[in-house]
Design an enzyme around this catalytic site. Sequence first.
Site, PDB file in Angstrom:
ATOM      1  N   HIS A 261    -107.481  89.678 -93.908  1.00 28.53           N
ATOM      2  CA  HIS A 261    -107.694  90.058 -95.309  1.00 28.53           C
ATOM      3  C   HIS A 261    -108.741  89.093 -95.856  1.00 28.53           C
ATOM      4  CE1 HIS A 261    -103.369  91.050 -94.683  1.00 28.53           C
ATOM      5  NE2 HIS A 261    -103.523  92.009 -95.566  1.00 28.53           N
TER       6      HIS A 261
ATOM      7  N   ASP B 279    -107.297  85.788 -96.717  1.00 25.41           N
ATOM      8  CA  ASP B 279    -106.856  84.888 -95.638  1.00 25.41           C
ATOM      9  C   ASP B 279    -107.939  83.879 -95.302  1.00 25.41           C
ATOM     10  OD1 ASP B 279    -104.797  86.750 -95.419  1.00 25.41           O
ATOM     11  OD2 ASP B 279    -105.734  87.770 -93.722  1.00 25.41           O
TER      12      ASP B 279
ATOM     13  N   GLU C 150    -102.469 102.417 -93.528  1.00 26.65           N
ATOM     14  CA  GLU C 150    -101.256 101.898 -92.871  1.00 26.65           C
ATOM     15  C   GLU C 150    -100.044 102.333 -93.691  1.00 26.65           C
ATOM     16  OE1 GLU C 150    -101.472  97.734 -91.748  1.00 26.65           O
ATOM     17  OE2 GLU C 150     -99.322  97.525 -92.073  1.00 26.65           O
TER      18      GLU C 150
ATOM     19  N   ASP D 237    -100.021  98.081 -85.674  1.00 29.11           N
ATOM     20  CA  ASP D 237     -99.564  96.748 -86.060  1.00 29.11           C
ATOM     21  C   ASP D 237     -98.289  96.481 -85.268  1.00 29.11           C
ATOM     22  OD1 ASP D 237    -101.655  96.157 -87.668  1.00 29.11           O
ATOM     23  OD2 ASP D 237    -100.487  95.882 -89.502  1.00 29.11           O
TER      24      ASP D 237
ATOM     25  N   ASP E 284     -99.095  91.915 -86.258  1.00 26.35           N
ATOM     26  CA  ASP E 284     -98.747  91.685 -87.659  1.00 26.35           C
ATOM     27  C   ASP E 284     -97.316  91.141 -87.641  1.00 26.35           C
ATOM     28  OD1 ASP E 284     -98.541  91.612 -90.338  1.00 26.35           O
ATOM     29  OD2 ASP E 284     -99.064  93.706 -90.707  1.00 26.35           O
TER      30      ASP E 284
END
Length: 439
Positions: free
Chosen positions: A99, A102, A230, A294, A337
Amino acid sequence: MQYFPNIPKIEYAGKNSRRELAFKHYDPDKVVAGKPMKDHLKFAMSWWHTMTADGTDMFGVGTMDKKFGGVSDMKVSKNRVGAAFEFMEKLGIGYFCFHDKDLAPEGKDLKTFHENLDVITPMVKAEMDRTGIKCLWGTSNVFGNPRYVHGAGTSCDANIFAYAAAQIKKAIDITIEFGGDGYVFWGGREGYETLLNTDMGFEIDNLARLLTLARDYGRAQGFKGCFYIEPKPKEPTKHQYDFDASTVLAFLRKYDLMGDFKLNIEANHATLAQHTFQHELAVARVNDALGSIDANQGDPNLGWDTDQFPTNLYDTTLAMLEVLRMGGFTTGGLNFDAKCRRPSMTHEDMFLAYIAGMDSFAFGLKAADALMKDGRIDKFVSDRYSSYKKGIGKKIVDGKVGLEDLYKYALGLGEYTVGTSGRQEYLEEVLNQVMLESD
Ligand code: XLS
Ligand code: NI
Ligand code: NI
């Protein structure tokens, strides 16, 4: 400068090895189903869980060191770049996902945030060039900051829609700079708490507007990768618009986005939607929309997104079966993830967790390949529908009969009951047998 000086390069040591810091099943160059394991599995490191999440939960502060010796926010972000690439190199992980938030501190406003990103992204790019590690997908965190309290694309405040759009523009720019294969939308706040204050139809139209703008911008900038949605049913909002694979497919079709978007299916989100992981993957696959995964797992006894490392071998086997059935990943891959449990607080735990996850999916790949080669399950399924290959069944499939024809035909059947068994228990035994023998 080494961030993990006590961790060696992780190697394949074989299934009977007792070496802790070694793979038991993941043998990157071993050819399975026509190509090396590493090309099938396309493992990715999630920057957020791995580099930033420190074990903070609703009841307590962090337990893990994710500052890597940094003191100021910017120095922490810089050190994370070094730590991330050392981590991936030592595990032999070929991709990462991120992201915007991040990578660099948000600072006081958008301008500061993007200036910070402009300092960090060239550092990431330099490490990508040095190591050959690639970006699987990028995304923008448009759910964490309090400004997204009412949503991002679905916010009631047009300024917030604009703010989200600006963050997404920049995250797409960075993804393109990194040569990323994908761009993800996970709509954590794109949902509602109560319909008493919500115009649902308008919000969903706006979500489609934002995604369409992002798609058009990305394509105009030369982004050739895949956009993904997602799905997740709930958490943080009570009811999320991207509930599950079927809901998202209906949305993509309604707003004519199927050409550019596929799905990024997360195991734990399937659990939260009361589906199996394989169900969500299969729904995506049969609609030609299985893009990326993920890779994690939930806890069936808990009702939230625990994001645990995937170690359930049934799940990894059946997931890889869906991946093999679609002919393998194209732009997508397996993004962990997943995060260590709060009491697993050492840097060594991070490596052990990835080893467990990578081995579980490597086993799943071998078992899925063995299931396909064994062929009993596929043959059973195919035979089960054999009545559609001839006679009236073939006419139904070919569109050669109307309802009246079927009426006459059914009258002619007299007393008719289906005589063949579904044989579920036998098939479960086959699954067990093939899994146990597959390595
Ligand atoms: C949260 C989601 C998130 C996405 C990326 O539940 O899984 O981590 O993968 O925003
Ligand atoms: Ni996710
Ligand atoms: Ni999640």
